[in-house]
Design a protein around this motif. Structure first.
Motif, PDB file in Angstrom:
ATOM      1  N   GLY A  43       0.786  -1.226   0.000  1.00 12.81           N
ATOM      2  CA  GLY A  43       0.000   0.000   0.000  1.00 12.81           C
ATOM      3  C   GLY A  43       0.816   1.273   0.000  1.00 12.81           C
ATOM      4  O   GLY A  43       0.286   2.349  -0.289  1.00 12.81           O
ATOM      5  N   ASN A  44       2.104   1.194   0.348  1.00 11.20           N
ATOM      6  CA  ASN A  44       2.936   2.400   0.344  1.00 11.20           C
ATOM      7  C   ASN A  44       3.021   3.037  -1.030  1.00 11.20           C
ATOM      8  O   ASN A  44       3.266   4.231  -1.163  1.00 11.20           O
ATOM      9  N   LEU A  45       2.824   2.195  -2.067  1.00 13.83           N
ATOM     10  CA  LEU A  45       2.911   2.726  -3.433  1.00 13.83           C
ATOM     11  C   LEU A  45       1.778   3.706  -3.698  1.00 13.83           C
ATOM     12  O   LEU A  45       1.975   4.773  -4.268  1.00 13.83           O
ATOM     13  N   GLY A  46       0.546   3.296  -3.270  1.00 17.21           N
ATOM     14  CA  GLY A  46      -0.597   4.179  -3.467  1.00 17.21           C
ATOM     15  C   GLY A  46      -0.649   4.727  -4.876  1.00 17.21           C
ATOM     16  O   GLY A  46      -0.599   4.014  -5.851  1.00 17.21           O
ATOM     17  N   GLY A  47      -0.715   6.020  -4.996  1.00 11.60           N
ATOM     18  CA  GLY A  47      -0.715   6.637  -6.317  1.00 11.60           C
ATOM     19  C   GLY A  47       0.651   7.117  -6.745  1.00 11.60           C
ATOM     20  O   GLY A  47       0.774   7.827  -7.751  1.00 11.60           O
ATOM     21  N   THR A  48       1.684   6.747  -5.972  1.00 10.51           N
ATOM     22  CA  THR A  48       3.042   7.205  -6.288  1.00 10.51           C
ATOM     23  C   THR A  48       3.515   6.635  -7.616  1.00 10.51           C
ATOM     24  O   THR A  48       3.356   5.448  -7.891  1.00 10.51           O
ATOM     25  N   VAL A  49       4.109   7.472  -8.425  1.00  6.89           N
ATOM     26  CA  VAL A  49       4.656   7.036  -9.702  1.00  6.89           C
ATOM     27  C   VAL A  49       6.121   6.666  -9.517  1.00  6.89           C
ATOM     28  O   VAL A  49       6.922   7.462  -9.023  1.00  6.89           O
ATOM     29  N   ILE A  50       6.469   5.428  -9.899  1.00  6.13           N
ATOM     30  CA  ILE A  50       7.854   4.971  -9.821  1.00  6.13           C
ATOM     31  C   ILE A  50       8.534   5.301 -11.141  1.00  6.13           C
ATOM     32  O   ILE A  50       8.095   4.857 -12.204  1.00  6.13           O
ATOM     33  N   ASN A  51       9.590   6.057 -11.067  1.00  2.00           N
ATOM     34  CA  ASN A  51      10.290   6.491 -12.280  1.00  2.00           C
ATOM     35  C   ASN A  51      11.341   5.453 -12.672  1.00  2.00           C
ATOM     36  O   ASN A  51      12.272   5.169 -11.924  1.00  2.00           O
ATOM     37  N   LEU A  52      11.193   4.887 -13.885  1.00  2.00           N
ATOM     38  CA  LEU A  52      12.125   3.892 -14.419  1.00  2.00           C
ATOM     39  C   LEU A  52      12.542   4.336 -15.820  1.00  2.00           C
ATOM     40  O   LEU A  52      12.121   3.758 -16.829  1.00  2.00           O
ATOM     41  N   PRO A  53      13.365   5.354 -15.924  1.00  2.58           N
ATOM     42  CA  PRO A  53      13.644   5.990 -17.218  1.00  2.58           C
ATOM     43  C   PRO A  53      14.383   5.121 -18.217  1.00  2.58           C
ATOM     44  O   PRO A  53      14.310   5.373 -19.420  1.00  2.58           O
ATOM     45  N   GLN A  54      15.092   4.067 -17.755  1.00  2.00           N
ATOM     46  CA  GLN A  54      15.858   3.213 -18.659  1.00  2.00           C
ATOM     47  C   GLN A  54      15.223   1.832 -18.869  1.00  2.00           C
ATOM     48  O   GLN A  54      15.800   1.002 -19.584  1.00  2.00           O
ATOM     49  N   LEU A  55      14.070   1.591 -18.280  1.00  2.44           N
ATOM     50  CA  LEU A  55      13.454   0.262 -18.354  1.00  2.44           C
ATOM     51  C   LEU A  55      13.054  -0.101 -19.779  1.00  2.44           C
ATOM     52  O   LEU A  55      12.363   0.662 -20.462  1.00  2.44           O
ATOM     53  N   LYS A  56      13.469  -1.306 -20.221  1.00  2.00           N
ATOM     54  CA  LYS A  56      13.148  -1.792 -21.563  1.00  2.00           C
ATOM     55  C   LYS A  56      12.277  -3.043 -21.533  1.00  2.00           C
ATOM     56  O   LYS A  56      11.473  -3.254 -22.437  1.00  2.00           O
ATOM     57  N   ASN A  57      12.445  -3.882 -20.509  1.00  2.00           N
ATOM     58  CA  ASN A  57      11.712  -5.144 -20.429  1.00  2.00           C
ATOM     59  C   ASN A  57      11.015  -5.268 -19.081  1.00  2.00           C
ATOM     60  O   ASN A  57      11.665  -5.146 -18.037  1.00  2.00           O
ATOM     61  N   LEU A  58       9.714  -5.537 -19.116  1.00  2.00           N
ATOM     62  CA  LEU A  58       8.935  -5.696 -17.887  1.00  2.00           C
ATOM     63  C   LEU A  58       8.091  -6.954 -17.991  1.00  2.00           C
ATOM     64  O   LEU A  58       7.305  -7.115 -18.930  1.00  2.00           O
ATOM     65  N   SER A  59       8.280  -7.870 -17.017  1.00  2.00           N
ATOM     66  CA  SER A  59       7.521  -9.119 -16.977  1.00  2.00           C
ATOM     67  C   SER A  59       6.849  -9.249 -15.618  1.00  2.00           C
ATOM     68  O   SER A  59       7.513  -9.201 -14.580  1.00  2.00           O
ATOM     69  N   LEU A  60       5.514  -9.396 -15.631  1.00  2.00           N
ATOM     70  CA  LEU A  60       4.727  -9.527 -14.398  1.00  2.00           C
ATOM     71  C   LEU A  60       3.946 -10.833 -14.475  1.00  2.00           C
ATOM     72  O   LEU A  60       3.106 -11.007 -15.367  1.00  2.00           O
TER      73      LEU A  60
END
Length: 433
Positions: A183-200
């Protein structure tokens, strides 16, 4: 006497060869050894003593944990004690850390693991792959201070960064499995300026996961029903998207959007892999005959767990096909008929009109997997053969539940269909075991 001296000289020569190895060879040798063997190299000579303490890669993954499984030493004082001793005595930077905690180990707490993470946060960590098959583990705040991370892989963890966390400025690759977002994330935007691959993969509370990744190129979301997908599709560089829900979304309170709205965010989409459940989800907004903008860059399209007895899925598949003028490859994996399958309805729909409208001039390969030989399946194959003038291969792999006689009938039926391409080959494969 001479033989004794020769043997002694041979041993001495071998020792000298090991001792006098150039510096640029010693570290690569250590990096390729299992960690326990690398530690044992201290016995080789004085020059090798404690060289392992400056290794930049520490691999406690499956090979390491498997050794403890083989000898039955999964008690707290075995597995964690060895890792702790290595971590405490290590000197210098650790660029890569691989860890697997198996379910068999007896863990009273994660205090030791927290200590390892703290040590890593002070040692220029760039690659962290942590596969936890034990009790769920909350990632400590120290990990979120590893601002030089390039690759992050987590399994069986709680991802709940401190409130002041803003993101990982150099992270390029994220793979998260069975991760719960706090819940700490809430509406906070996590900045990942170099991210190319995301797997969830099978993550929970993804509605708390809000990122800004303007360079994202590849996205995979599997079994995450509460994913806020539109938040993840803001990168104009996305070229490969894989979305498999794995189950029905009926009755769930989730974000709703249309196929057109989703594809509008993917102007450079090249590979699109989705399952029938996601098509069914998108059908809530109805599929238009033509989208506002064609999917001009799409070259490879795959439908997983696809039901030819579901009208919504058939309509969605045909909508994407008719709006993909440059498609080169198509794959369809059929799902066994469920109780709600209406083969007559979908057959009549495919037959009633020329639903493709547009000729698939670029389509070269079609692969149909788990084919049962139902009427809508065969009509779909017929439609593709009739609208693909440059098709080269139509590959059909029957379902393992189909007997030999039925497989022969499928082949006979397909062979009679007219083909727009004179080069089209019919390839029949045996069912997968």
């Amino acid at each position: 006497m001479d033989n004794h001296h020769r043997r002694r000289r041979s041993v001495t020569d071998d020792d000298d060869m090991i001792t006098n190895l150039p510096e640029d060879l010693i570290n690569p040798i250590l990096e390729r050894l299992p960690v326990k063997d690398a530690v044992r190299t201290s016995l080789l000579s004085k020059r090798w003593r404690y060289r392992w303490t400056i290794m930049r890669t520490l691999d406690f993954h499956f090979g390491f944990s498997g050794q403890f499984l083989n000898i039955g030493a999964y008690q707290h004082n075995g597995f964690t004690r060895v890792i702790s001793q290595i971590m405490i005595h290590h000197q210098g930077p650790i660029s890569t850390f691989l860890l697997h905690i198996p379910k068999e180990i007896v863990l009273y707490s994660f205090q030791e693991v927290d200590l390892w993470m703290l040590i890593l946060s002070r040692n220029n960590l760039r690659v962290l792959l942590f596969r936890n098959s034990n009790r769920i583990y909350q990632i400590p705040s120290s990990v979120f201070s590893c601002l030089e991370l390039r690759v992050l892989g987590l399994r069986g963890c709680i991802f709940n960064p401190p409130l002041e966390f803003k993101g990982f400025p150099t992270l390029q690759d994220i793979n998260l499995q069975k991760v719960i977002f706090g819940g700490n994330l809430g509406g906070t935007v996590i900045n990942l300026p170099q991210l190319k691959n995301l797997s969830l993969h099978t993550c929970l509370n993804l509605n708390n996961f809000n990122i800004m990744a303007v360079k994202l190129q590849h996205l995979l979301v599997f079994g995450c029903p509460d994913a806020m997908l539109l938040r993840l599709l803001h990168s104009k560089h996305l070229s490969a998207v894989h979305i498999c829900l794995g189950k029905s979304m009926q009755g769930l309170q989730v974000e709703r959007y249309s196929l057109a709205r989703m594809l509008r965010k993917l102007p450079k989409l090249v590979t699109f892999n989705i399952d029938g459940y996601f098509l069914k989800f998108l059908a809530a907004q109805k599929f238009p005959s033509l989208l506002p903008h064609a999917i001009i860059h799409l070259q490879l399209l795959k439908f997983q767990s696809f039901s030819f007895g579901d009208l919504d899925q058939v309509q969605g598949a045909l909508c994407i096909l008719r709006n993909s003028p440059n498609l080169k490859g198509l794959g369809v994996t059929h799902m066994q008929k469920g109780p709600d399958a209406d083969l007559e309805l979908t057959s009549n729909y495919i037959e009633s009109l020329d639903h493709l409208v547009q000729t698939l001039f670029m389509l070269k390969t079609v692969e149909m997997t788990s084919v049962e030989g139902s009427r809508p399946e065969l009509l779909f194959v017929k439609l593709l053969l009739d609208h693909s003038p440059h098709l080269e291969n139509m590959i059909i792999r029957p379902s393992a539940t189909v007997d030999a006689e039925k497989r022969l009938n499928i082949a006979k039926d397909v062979m009679l269909f007219p083909r727009a391409s004179s080069k089209a080959k019919m390839v029949y494969l045996d069912p997968e075991p």
